[in-house]
Design an enzyme around this catalytic site. Structure first.
Site, PDB file in Angstrom:
ATOM      1  N   SER A  58      -0.284 -79.655  42.133  1.00 57.67           N
ATOM      2  CA  SER A  58      -0.907 -80.821  42.770  1.00 57.67           C
ATOM      3  C   SER A  58      -2.395 -80.844  42.436  1.00 57.67           C
ATOM      4  O   SER A  58      -2.843 -80.158  41.518  1.00 57.67           O
ATOM      5  CB  SER A  58      -0.673 -80.792  44.280  1.00 57.67           C
ATOM      6  OG  SER A  58      -1.069 -82.019  44.847  1.00 57.67           O
ATOM      7  N   ASN A  59      -3.183 -81.615  43.172  1.00 55.21           N
ATOM      8  CA  ASN A  59      -4.632 -81.677  42.936  1.00 55.21           C
ATOM      9  C   ASN A  59      -5.357 -81.877  44.259  1.00 55.21           C
ATOM     10  O   ASN A  59      -4.731 -81.970  45.312  1.00 55.21           O
ATOM     11  CB  ASN A  59      -4.958 -82.799  41.943  1.00 55.21           C
ATOM     12  CG  ASN A  59      -4.498 -84.147  42.462  1.00 55.21           C
ATOM     13  OD1 ASN A  59      -4.981 -84.632  43.480  1.00 55.21           O
ATOM     14  ND2 ASN A  59      -3.522 -84.748  41.798  1.00 55.21           N
ATOM     15  N   ARG A  60      -6.685 -81.948  44.192  1.00 57.25           N
ATOM     16  CA  ARG A  60      -7.497 -81.910  45.411  1.00 57.25           C
ATOM     17  C   ARG A  60      -7.804 -83.282  46.017  1.00 57.25           C
ATOM     18  O   ARG A  60      -8.678 -83.394  46.854  1.00 57.25           O
ATOM     19  CB  ARG A  60      -8.839 -81.235  45.119  1.00 57.25           C
ATOM     20  CG  ARG A  60      -8.730 -79.774  44.795  1.00 57.25           C
ATOM     21  CD  ARG A  60     -10.114 -79.178  44.712  1.00 57.25           C
ATOM     22  NE  ARG A  60     -10.080 -77.850  44.155  1.00 57.25           N
ATOM     23  CZ  ARG A  60      -9.761 -76.770  44.861  1.00 57.25           C
ATOM     24  NH1 ARG A  60      -9.472 -76.868  46.138  1.00 57.25           N
ATOM     25  NH2 ARG A  60      -9.743 -75.594  44.268  1.00 57.25           N
ATOM     26  N   SER A  61      -7.136 -84.336  45.585  1.00 58.82           N
ATOM     27  CA  SER A  61      -7.457 -85.657  46.138  1.00 58.82           C
ATOM     28  C   SER A  61      -7.229 -85.676  47.657  1.00 58.82           C
ATOM     29  O   SER A  61      -6.200 -85.220  48.146  1.00 58.82           O
ATOM     30  CB  SER A  61      -6.555 -86.701  45.481  1.00 58.82           C
ATOM     31  OG  SER A  61      -6.630 -87.906  46.191  1.00 58.82           O
ATOM     32  N   ALA A 100      -4.496 -90.043  42.834  1.00 58.25           N
ATOM     33  CA  ALA A 100      -4.682 -89.067  41.765  1.00 58.25           C
ATOM     34  C   ALA A 100      -3.286 -88.567  41.396  1.00 58.25           C
ATOM     35  O   ALA A 100      -2.800 -87.572  41.941  1.00 58.25           O
ATOM     36  CB  ALA A 100      -5.567 -87.924  42.234  1.00 58.25           C
TER      37      ALA A 100
END
Ligand code: C5P
Length: 400
Positions: free
Chosen positions: A206-209, A272
């Site tokens: 995943s990502n930090r959005s 994102a």
């Protein structure tokens, strides 16, 4: 035709300010019909409220004459907006749980109109987790709030968050809700937050959005009257008032939910989206000992922005993408418009602490202009973008 408000006055010392609110609304040509709870009548009288409203006041769920004359269902429906001021902790708790054991709560349960609450209570009562739970539940149900403000409590002299918003503030919030809004009747999609892509039942990429910018845009479009679907990856944020939130996890689920929202006038893709996902999602947890360090093959995710931008009958009238850039912002953004086929790009300068932060520095790039906006709160970026969207749609000829 003048607008009509049903004002529910709850039992608190702030009830005296509701008399002022009636006056302020009537000055703006808003008709006010009043319902008072039993507790409210300990603070002000129905006679006073009725005299200022210019109409008799309703107080009793079981009063034969009142119910025969104008029942609680009619009270709930014969208005454009319901205001609850002051909304006490007790009243919020009842409303959050759908209780209907007096006229005020029955009206609230029976209504299909927008509801604006102006909470007023002791700061400790406001901060209590039970009240905060009820607030979150009511906001998720689409109720709007104005205040409370920080101030001195009338009873105890304590200072803190809990003082009812001033009558002028409540009136202004009500007038905004009563106005039709430039995006009324327009359907909008906003994607927000990260996507998560499963490796196995417990692990993911995943990502930090944080979703903050996308949620703010969904709220700003709804404030202008649009019917908004917010397709969101996992975030810690409550759904903005009046917005339909669809929760998803993966990019493919985001794509399906976005296509299900068609037909649309506006699509703003703020999510994102993870660029890649594991080619294979293991059905069982990958055992640490069995495989050693696994090699995870990745494959590209579908591009939701590019898909929605494809020309055709179903294409939304205005498709807007976001682009995280650090340099050559304008050039890269123009290249992205061409590549994705969208109409506008909002380019974020992500060289600072934008991911998860409260502020954003963006550049709006359309076919005709490039505008660098100053650094501002994500809510302010959202409101300005929503205003740009409204004027662009007003300028465009309606679709045949
Ligand atoms: O290609 P890039 O990820 O830089 O594009 C960013 C824009 O495209 C954002 O608006 C994002 O929401 C959207 N996007 C998408 N689906 C993807 C990748 C990006 O909708 N798979």
């Amino acid at each position: 035709m003048s607008k009509r408000v049903l004002l529910i006055i709850g039992g608190g010392i702030a009830a005296y300010k509701s008399l002022e609110l009636i006056r302020r609304l009537r000055e703006r040509d808003v008709a006010v019909r009043v319902v008072m709870t039993d507790a409210a009548q300990r603070f002000i009288t129905p006679l006073a409220a009725g005299a200022i409203a210019g109409e008799r006041v309703f107080t009793d769920l079981f009063d034969q004459t009142q119910e025969f004359d104008v029942g609680h269902i009619r009270l709930a429906r014969e208005c454009d907006l319901i205001i609850v001021a002051p909304a006490t902790a007790d009243f919020m708790a009842k409303a959050a749980n759908g209780l209907a054991n007096d006229l005020a709560s029955a009206v609230l349960l029976a209504t299909n109109k927008p509801v604006l609450m102006a909470p007023a209570m002791n700061p400790h009562m406001w901060a209590n987790p039970a009240t905060q739970r009820n607030l979150a539940a009511l906001a998720a149900d689409g109720l709007r709030f104005v205040g409370p403000n920080i101030g001195e409590m009338a009873e105890s002299g304590e200072r803190g968050l809990g003082r009812m918003a001033e009558p002028e503030e409540i009136r202004d919030a009500a007038l905004t809700l009563l106005s039709d809004g430039p995006l009324k009747g327009k359907r909008a999609l906003v994607t927000a937050g990260p996507t998560i892509e499963a490796i196995d039942p417990v692990r993911f990429l995943s990502n930090r959005s944080s979703g903050k910018q996308g949620y703010a845009i969904a709220a700003a479009l709804a404030e202008l009257g649009a019917e908004v679907t917010l397709v969101s990856g996992p975030t810690n944020l409550p759904a903005p008032a009046g917005v339909k939130r669809v929760d998803i996890e993966s990019a493919r689920e985001m794509m399906d939910a976005s296509e299900a929202a068609l037909p649309l006038d506006i699509a703003v893709m703020v999510a994102a989206v993870a660029d890649w996902r594991p080619s294979k999602e293991a059905r069982r947890k990958i055992k640490k000992d069995a495989v050693g360090v696994p090699a995870i093959a990745l494959q590209e995710n579908p591009d939701i922005l590019a898909t929605l931008s494809k020309p055709g009958k179903k294409r939304p009238r205005l498709v807007i993408g976001f682009a995280a850039e650090t340099d050559n912002v304008e050039e890269n953004a123009r290249a992205k418009i061409a590549k994705k086929g969208c109409d506008w790009i909002v380019a974020n300068d992500v060289s600072g602490d934008v991911m998860g932060g409260a502020e954003n520095t963006v550049m709006l790039i359309t076919k005709d202009k490039s505008e660098a906006w100053p650094r501002m709160a994500k809510q302010a970026v959202a409101r300005r973008l929503a205003a740009e969207i409204a004027s662009a749609l007003a300028a465009k000829a309606p679709r045949k």
